[in-house]
Structures are given as C-alpha cells and as structure tokens.
Design a protein around this motif. Sequence first.
Motif, PDB file in Angstrom:
ATOM      1  N   ASP A   1     -19.306  42.583 -18.273  1.00 35.53           N
ATOM      2  CA  ASP A   1     -19.462  43.982 -18.663  1.00 35.53           C
ATOM      3  C   ASP A   1     -18.290  44.840 -18.210  1.00 35.53           C
ATOM      4  N   GLY A   2     -17.268  44.199 -17.627  1.00 38.18           N
ATOM      5  CA  GLY A   2     -16.064  44.924 -17.256  1.00 38.18           C
ATOM      6  C   GLY A   2     -16.139  45.675 -15.948  1.00 38.18           C
ATOM      7  N   THR A   3     -17.270  45.608 -15.246  1.00 32.74           N
ATOM      8  CA  THR A   3     -17.408  46.354 -13.999  1.00 32.74           C
ATOM      9  C   THR A   3     -16.869  45.551 -12.818  1.00 32.74           C
ATOM     10  N   THR A   4     -16.524  46.270 -11.760  1.00 33.20           N
ATOM     11  CA  THR A   4     -16.072  45.620 -10.527  1.00 33.20           C
ATOM     12  C   THR A   4     -17.183  44.774  -9.933  1.00 33.20           C
ATOM     13  N   THR A   5     -18.403  45.267  -9.999  1.00 34.60           N
ATOM     14  CA  THR A   5     -19.535  44.527  -9.447  1.00 34.60           C
ATOM     15  C   THR A   5     -19.702  43.190 -10.146  1.00 34.60           C
ATOM     16  N   PHE A   6     -19.620  43.205 -11.479  1.00 33.13           N
ATOM     17  CA  PHE A   6     -19.763  41.943 -12.212  1.00 33.13           C
ATOM     18  C   PHE A   6     -18.648  40.975 -11.822  1.00 33.13           C
ATOM     19  N   ALA A   7     -17.413  41.472 -11.739  1.00 31.50           N
ATOM     20  CA  ALA A   7     -16.291  40.602 -11.395  1.00 31.50           C
ATOM     21  C   ALA A   7     -16.500  39.934 -10.045  1.00 31.50           C
ATOM     22  N   LYS A   8     -17.003  40.686  -9.086  1.00 31.57           N
ATOM     23  CA  LYS A   8     -17.254  40.119  -7.760  1.00 31.57           C
ATOM     24  C   LYS A   8     -18.420  39.130  -7.795  1.00 31.57           C
ATOM     25  N   ASP A   9     -19.478  39.492  -8.530  1.00 30.75           N
ATOM     26  CA  ASP A   9     -20.632  38.597  -8.644  1.00 30.75           C
ATOM     27  C   ASP A   9     -20.250  37.265  -9.296  1.00 30.75           C
ATOM     28  N   ALA A  10     -19.215  37.285 -10.131  1.00 29.77           N
ATOM     29  CA  ALA A  10     -18.833  36.097 -10.904  1.00 29.77           C
ATOM     30  C   ALA A  10     -17.650  35.349 -10.296  1.00 29.77           C
ATOM     31  N   THR A  11     -17.242  35.724  -9.083  1.00 34.55           N
ATOM     32  CA  THR A  11     -16.102  35.080  -8.434  1.00 34.55           C
ATOM     33  C   THR A  11     -16.568  34.277  -7.222  1.00 34.55           C
ATOM     34  N   PHE A  12     -16.014  33.083  -7.085  1.00 32.82           N
ATOM     35  CA  PHE A  12     -16.386  32.189  -5.984  1.00 32.82           C
ATOM     36  C   PHE A  12     -15.115  31.645  -5.334  1.00 32.82           C
ATOM     37  N   ILE A  13     -15.178  31.461  -4.030  1.00 35.92           N
ATOM     38  CA  ILE A  13     -14.068  30.903  -3.274  1.00 35.92           C
ATOM     39  C   ILE A  13     -14.367  29.437  -2.998  1.00 35.92           C
ATOM     40  N   ALA A  14     -13.422  28.573  -3.309  1.00 46.70           N
ATOM     41  CA  ALA A  14     -13.625  27.137  -3.130  1.00 46.70           C
ATOM     42  C   ALA A  14     -13.386  26.738  -1.686  1.00 46.70           C
ATOM     43  N   ARG A  15     -14.356  26.067  -1.099  1.00 44.77           N
ATOM     44  CA  ARG A  15     -14.239  25.499   0.242  1.00 44.77           C
ATOM     45  C   ARG A  15     -14.451  23.987   0.141  1.00 44.77           C
ATOM     46  N   VAL A  16     -13.968  23.256   1.118  1.00 39.55           N
ATOM     47  CA  VAL A  16     -14.106  21.805   1.105  1.00 39.55           C
ATOM     48  C   VAL A  16     -15.576  21.428   1.210  1.00 39.55           C
ATOM     49  N   GLY A  17     -16.019  20.489   0.369  1.00 39.32           N
ATOM     50  CA  GLY A  17     -17.408  20.063   0.350  1.00 39.32           C
ATOM     51  C   GLY A  17     -17.697  18.944   1.332  1.00 39.32           C
ATOM     52  N   SER A  18     -18.938  18.487   1.318  1.00 40.22           N
ATOM     53  CA  SER A  18     -19.391  17.482   2.285  1.00 40.22           C
ATOM     54  C   SER A  18     -18.975  16.068   1.906  1.00 40.22           C
ATOM     55  N   ALA A  19     -18.654  15.831   0.637  1.00 39.61           N
ATOM     56  CA  ALA A  19     -18.275  14.492   0.167  1.00 39.61           C
ATOM     57  C   ALA A  19     -16.853  14.534  -0.375  1.00 39.61           C
ATOM     58  N   THR A  20     -16.181  13.408  -0.347  1.00 38.61           N
ATOM     59  CA  THR A  20     -14.814  13.321  -0.848  1.00 38.61           C
ATOM     60  C   THR A  20     -14.736  13.836  -2.289  1.00 38.61           C
ATOM     61  N   GLY A  21     -13.803  14.739  -2.531  1.00 40.45           N
ATOM     62  CA  GLY A  21     -13.603  15.279  -3.869  1.00 40.45           C
ATOM     63  C   GLY A  21     -14.546  16.406  -4.243  1.00 40.45           C
ATOM     64  N   SER A  22     -15.457  16.764  -3.345  1.00 42.40           N
ATOM     65  CA  SER A  22     -16.423  17.824  -3.662  1.00 42.40           C
ATOM     66  C   SER A  22     -15.944  19.177  -3.167  1.00 42.40           C
ATOM     67  N   VAL A  23     -16.502  20.226  -3.744  1.00 44.63           N
ATOM     68  CA  VAL A  23     -16.189  21.593  -3.343  1.00 44.63           C
ATOM     69  C   VAL A  23     -17.482  22.337  -3.058  1.00 44.63           C
ATOM     70  N   ARG A  24     -17.368  23.324  -2.205  1.00 48.13           N
ATOM     71  CA  ARG A  24     -18.447  24.285  -1.990  1.00 48.13           C
ATOM     72  C   ARG A  24     -17.957  25.620  -2.520  1.00 48.13           C
ATOM     73  N   LEU A  25     -18.818  26.379  -3.157  1.00 43.25           N
ATOM     74  CA  LEU A  25     -18.419  27.604  -3.816  1.00 43.25           C
ATOM     75  C   LEU A  25     -19.090  28.791  -3.134  1.00 43.25           C
ATOM     76  N   GLU A  26     -18.281  29.511  -2.380  1.00 42.23           N
ATOM     77  CA  GLU A  26     -18.761  30.644  -1.601  1.00 42.23           C
ATOM     78  C   GLU A  26     -18.718  31.916  -2.437  1.00 42.23           C
ATOM     79  N   SER A  27     -19.782  32.691  -2.378  1.00 44.64           N
ATOM     80  CA  SER A  27     -19.818  33.966  -3.087  1.00 44.64           C
ATOM     81  C   SER A  27     -18.698  34.877  -2.588  1.00 44.64           C
ATOM     82  N   TYR A  28     -17.982  35.491  -3.512  1.00 40.65           N
ATOM     83  CA  TYR A  28     -16.879  36.371  -3.148  1.00 40.65           C
ATOM     84  C   TYR A  28     -17.369  37.619  -2.438  1.00 40.65           C
ATOM     85  N   ASN A  29     -18.462  38.190  -2.908  1.00 41.65           N
ATOM     86  CA  ASN A  29     -18.916  39.454  -2.322  1.00 41.65           C
ATOM     87  C   ASN A  29     -20.068  39.295  -1.337  1.00 41.65           C
TER      88      ASN A  29
END
Length: 464
Positions: free
Chosen positions: A399-427
Amino acid sequence: MTTRPSAPAPSRRSLLRALAALPASAVVLGAFPGLLGTAAAAAPASGSATRYTIVPFLNSDDGTVDVYQSDDATDFRLVKASAYTPPANRIRDASVFKHTDGSYYLTYTTHTWQDVSTTIGFARSSDRVTWTFLYDYTVPLANLSRAWAPEWFVDTDGSVNVIVSCSTADDEWIFTPYLLKAANAALTAWSSPVALSGIGSNHIDTYIVKAGSTYHAFTKNETTKYIEYATATSLTGPYTISRTGDWAGWGSYREGPSVIQLDNGAWRIFFDGYGDGSYYYSDSHDTFATWSTPKALPGISGTARHFTVVKETVSGGASLTRNATRSLRSANYATRYWEEQSALLDLPVVTASSAGADKQAATFTVVAGLADANGYSFRDASGNYLRHYGFRGRFDPDDGTTTFAKDATFIARVGSATGSVRLESYNYPGHYLRHYDYQLRVDVSDGTDLFRQDSSFVPVTAWS
C-alpha cells in the motif's frame, strides 16, 4: 506487563547501608551474590553479519565472567564459560569495547560489596575469548571509598573515556558519576576524574550514548530505584535530568543500564532487574521518547549480571539470492514448505506429486527489503508481499506506506541447520518467522534450540 514481587528485594546499595551497621560476625558472606558514538544503522550486507558480545559476571559468582554472543541482541549463546578470572580480587559490572588497535578491553569493579574498592580493573583480548590482565588502576579521588561500575564511552572525536561511579568515606554508599579520559592510545594513563555536572550524587551505573550532538545519559537514582534519563551538549555536562520515576514503564529496582542501536535504527536498553532476579530489554523507535514493554532476556535472564554490549559487523552471516524464485523448506520438518493458503502463510507437506497450484503457492520471489535493501522481502505470483499482521504471516498488496514496508521486511540470520536462514522481523527486533501448528507467525525468540529450529528455513529450488 512485567510481574513484580509485592516486596521487591532491596538494592545492593541499600543492603550495604543496612549491613554496614551490623557487626562483622553478623554478616554472612555470599548472601548477596549479585551485587559510542552513533553509527548509521542498517541490516548487515550480504556476506556479513551483526555480532553483539557481552561479558557478564554470574549471579552465583563474581570471581569470573562468561562471554556470550548474539546476532540479534536477543538470543545470546555462550561462547566461553569462565573466560576471564582476574589474578586477585573480584570482577563485577564488566564493561567491554573494541579499541582502534583491534583488541577488546574490559574495565570492571575489582572488589565485592563489603570491601573498600578504590581501584578499577582492566583486561585485554584479541578474540573476546582469551583475556589477559592488564592492571588495577587506583582512581585518584580524594577520600575515595568505592569506585564501582566503570563504563566505556568512545566519543565521536575518537577519545576513549570511562564513566565510573564513586563514593567517598564521608558517605560510602552515596555515589556520583565521574569521567576519566584516556591520556594515551594504550589506555594506561588517565585524566583526573571530573564529576558529571547536573546528574548529582546518589546516582550510580551511569551509561552514556551520543546521538547527533547530544549526549544521552541513563543513570540509576539510588533513592527512588528508577533509571532516569538526562541530556547534555557536552560529555561532562551540565546534564538536565528530564525523565524520572517510572517514565519508561521499566519499573523500579532496576540498575546497570546499557544502550545500543539495533540494525533497524531502534535503540535497545538492557538492565538488571535485581528486584525480581531477571534481566530485561526494552526498545525505543523514537530516540528515547517512548519504550516498549520490557521483556526478560531469554536464556541468560537470572544467570547473567550487569554487562554492557559491543556491536560489530563481521564476515559471514546468512544470505539469500535476490530477484530469484525460491521455495522455503522447514529445517526440522523436511517435507514441509512455505505455502500461501487463502492469503495466509502455512507450512503444509509439498512433494513432487503435489498439485501444480500447490507448487505455485509454495514458490516466491526473493527481493530486496522494502524498508531496508540489505534485508529481504518475499513476493507471491500475484505481486503481493509477505508481511506480518497481528503477528501472523500473510500476503497483501503493497500500500506504499512506511508501516507496510517495515512489516514486509526481514533480516536474514544464520539458521540452526547448514544452509538455513532465520528471518527476523525488521520492525520487531528479536521476533522471527516461525512455524507453530504448521502456521507461520512472527514470535519473539525464547532462546531455546527448539525455537531456533522452528524458525529456520532452507531456501531451495522453486517448486514452480
């Protein structure tokens, strides 16, 4: 809200004041075990990771410190137990920073509560794990009784400082914050102590960060037992205390504040909730005006005592290929994949024999984060984006809002298994996409291995 005991435990200073009146034979030893300049914030770029390090002493032992690290400032994992034990005396209230020489330095309280303590200790490490004692420094303050809780502060001009809480023999339990400035790059010589103007006596554990041209001080008022907030345009003051009482909703009987800036630009404060035996964190997204409800730090709450945090960007980390289609498989349920079902994100079984529609619904385009290009967003075949809403994963049009952009953004962190990622909420830092009853939602990390597994996903060749 945090549940507090009906009769909070007295602070270490009030305990000491009361105990000082007792004869030595009445004191039971061991009864009281727990006595930077601003940088631009952004998610770590591909090929790098954020690393937070703490070096706390233990609730059960003030003779040694452990080393923990975290990639999200929430889930701290033990790197080394009993990483440093000083050659004499104790180690309490350890503060850590990384110097321009590439080494890490500790400064700390050298004695326990019952002893006169006119020195602060220093140690150095090249790797945060193996530490070497440097020296004990006698704070040159007339009539000094106690020098406690030294805290590093590196100013924007590069100068290295220590803020130390000192009391004199006139009243050994009334503390005032003093500044020591390093007189050489080796950190072996220090300026004469200068009291921080405006904060005043009966304040302890003063921690300072600088944002823009303003110095922000978080300091515990020993009379009220609340962490107060003050600002100044000069490091030595005069500071104006503008927030008192329970201004931030953290509650009373809190001490040892430490403040760092997270990847999304928010500020996080950690503090020791000695009244209820927990360690807390709370976030501010408006430069200290308001703060989130404090949460107990998972994993180490009740174990770690009084620490500060050093934040770095290091090599490694998790990454995803942007502008590519991928399917995401659960790291601990190998036949289950992300799939959009009625706009919600679930985790059903998907196999080679699944219907084409299911395979299409389990295929997503990975793109640069809408709120931070170093993060990630996920788009379905119709152009809708994965976002959290009511902490549930779902797909909606941008919807073009800042809130939506933050809600839809995730930061990649190393996951528990080889090759996996964990996706942390941006906001919502410390909150991750995880499966629960085979539904994807955003939940705060509880520090367990199971949570890490439930929040880990392996990007694989797209089903469709």
